[in-house]
Design a protein around this motif. Structure first.
Motif, PDB file in Angstrom:
ATOM      1  N   VAL A 152      86.848   3.421  36.080  1.00 48.29           N
ATOM      2  CA  VAL A 152      85.381   3.445  36.187  1.00 48.29           C
ATOM      3  C   VAL A 152      84.931   2.549  37.338  1.00 48.29           C
ATOM      4  O   VAL A 152      84.057   2.917  38.130  1.00 48.29           O
ATOM      5  N   ALA A 153      85.533   1.372  37.445  1.00 47.41           N
ATOM      6  CA  ALA A 153      85.135   0.421  38.486  1.00 47.41           C
ATOM      7  C   ALA A 153      85.395   0.978  39.879  1.00 47.41           C
ATOM      8  O   ALA A 153      84.635   0.702  40.808  1.00 47.41           O
ATOM      9  N   ARG A 154      86.434   1.766  40.037  1.00 49.75           N
ATOM     10  CA  ARG A 154      86.750   2.322  41.356  1.00 49.75           C
ATOM     11  C   ARG A 154      85.705   3.341  41.808  1.00 49.75           C
ATOM     12  O   ARG A 154      85.533   3.567  43.000  1.00 49.75           O
ATOM     13  N   THR A 155      85.026   3.968  40.876  1.00 49.15           N
ATOM     14  CA  THR A 155      84.065   5.007  41.234  1.00 49.15           C
ATOM     15  C   THR A 155      82.637   4.487  41.401  1.00 49.15           C
ATOM     16  O   THR A 155      81.759   5.241  41.793  1.00 49.15           O
ATOM     17  N   VAL A 156      82.408   3.226  41.104  1.00 49.61           N
ATOM     18  CA  VAL A 156      81.057   2.666  41.186  1.00 49.61           C
ATOM     19  C   VAL A 156      80.683   2.443  42.642  1.00 49.61           C
ATOM     20  O   VAL A 156      81.463   1.905  43.429  1.00 49.61           O
ATOM     21  N   ASP A 157      79.496   2.869  43.009  1.00 50.50           N
ATOM     22  CA  ASP A 157      78.966   2.640  44.354  1.00 50.50           C
ATOM     23  C   ASP A 157      78.241   1.291  44.336  1.00 50.50           C
ATOM     24  O   ASP A 157      77.094   1.194  43.903  1.00 50.50           O
ATOM     25  N   VAL A 158      78.920   0.271  44.804  1.00 46.26           N
ATOM     26  CA  VAL A 158      78.387  -1.090  44.733  1.00 46.26           C
ATOM     27  C   VAL A 158      77.125  -1.239  45.584  1.00 46.26           C
ATOM     28  O   VAL A 158      76.188  -1.949  45.210  1.00 46.26           O
ATOM     29  N   LYS A 159      77.064  -0.558  46.699  1.00 47.61           N
ATOM     30  CA  LYS A 159      75.897  -0.667  47.584  1.00 47.61           C
ATOM     31  C   LYS A 159      74.616  -0.226  46.886  1.00 47.61           C
ATOM     32  O   LYS A 159      73.531  -0.675  47.234  1.00 47.61           O
ATOM     33  N   ARG A 160      74.755   0.607  45.905  1.00 42.14           N
ATOM     34  CA  ARG A 160      73.583   1.095  45.167  1.00 42.14           C
ATOM     35  C   ARG A 160      72.861  -0.041  44.435  1.00 42.14           C
ATOM     36  O   ARG A 160      71.663   0.000  44.244  1.00 42.14           O
ATOM     37  N   PHE A 212      72.755  -3.244  45.438  1.00 48.09           N
ATOM     38  CA  PHE A 212      72.194  -4.222  46.361  1.00 48.09           C
ATOM     39  C   PHE A 212      71.087  -3.525  47.143  1.00 48.09           C
ATOM     40  O   PHE A 212      71.335  -2.844  48.124  1.00 48.09           O
ATOM     41  N   THR A 213      69.862  -3.680  46.680  1.00 46.39           N
ATOM     42  CA  THR A 213      68.759  -2.940  47.278  1.00 46.39           C
ATOM     43  C   THR A 213      68.235  -3.600  48.545  1.00 46.39           C
ATOM     44  O   THR A 213      67.682  -2.941  49.401  1.00 46.39           O
ATOM     45  N   GLU A 214      68.392  -4.899  48.665  1.00 45.29           N
ATOM     46  CA  GLU A 214      67.841  -5.597  49.814  1.00 45.29           C
ATOM     47  C   GLU A 214      68.758  -6.765  50.155  1.00 45.29           C
ATOM     48  O   GLU A 214      69.193  -7.489  49.271  1.00 45.29           O
ATOM     49  N   PRO A 215      69.068  -6.957  51.419  1.00 45.37           N
ATOM     50  CA  PRO A 215      69.924  -8.090  51.757  1.00 45.37           C
ATOM     51  C   PRO A 215      69.215  -9.407  51.453  1.00 45.37           C
ATOM     52  O   PRO A 215      67.983  -9.499  51.513  1.00 45.37           O
TER      53      PRO A 215
END
Length: 82
Positions: A32-40, A42-45
């Motif tokens: 499951v962790a491999r398929t998660v889009d982490v960038k999703r 983090f909405t704002e730097p």
């Protein structure tokens, strides 16, 4: 299982997870962790930290014209003027 996790993932899925041994559960979580889009998520730097304000120099004796002892002023006032 916490209440929040039950809201996110239904009870029938947790029952299936409860039947897995530790190694199979670990493998399932890694899949499951491999398929998660982490960038999703983090909405704002993050912004840079603001530098602290420069401290204002306190008014020391030199800034006020130097220290004058009260006794010295009183002694000068007692002396006769020539």
């Amino acid at each position: 299982v916490s209440r929040g996790m039950l809201i996110a993932i239904g009870p029938k899925h947790w029952r299936a997870a409860a039947e897995l041994d530790d190694e199979a559960w670990r493998a399932q979580l890694l899949d499951v962790a491999r398929t998660v889009d982490v960038k999703r998520y983090f909405t704002e730097p993050r912004n840079k930290k603001k530098s602290p304000a420069q401290p204002v120099a306190p008014l020391g004796p030199k800034a006020r014209g130097g220290h004058l002892a009260t006794q010295r002023i009183l002694d000068q006032a007692k002396q006769p003027k020539s």
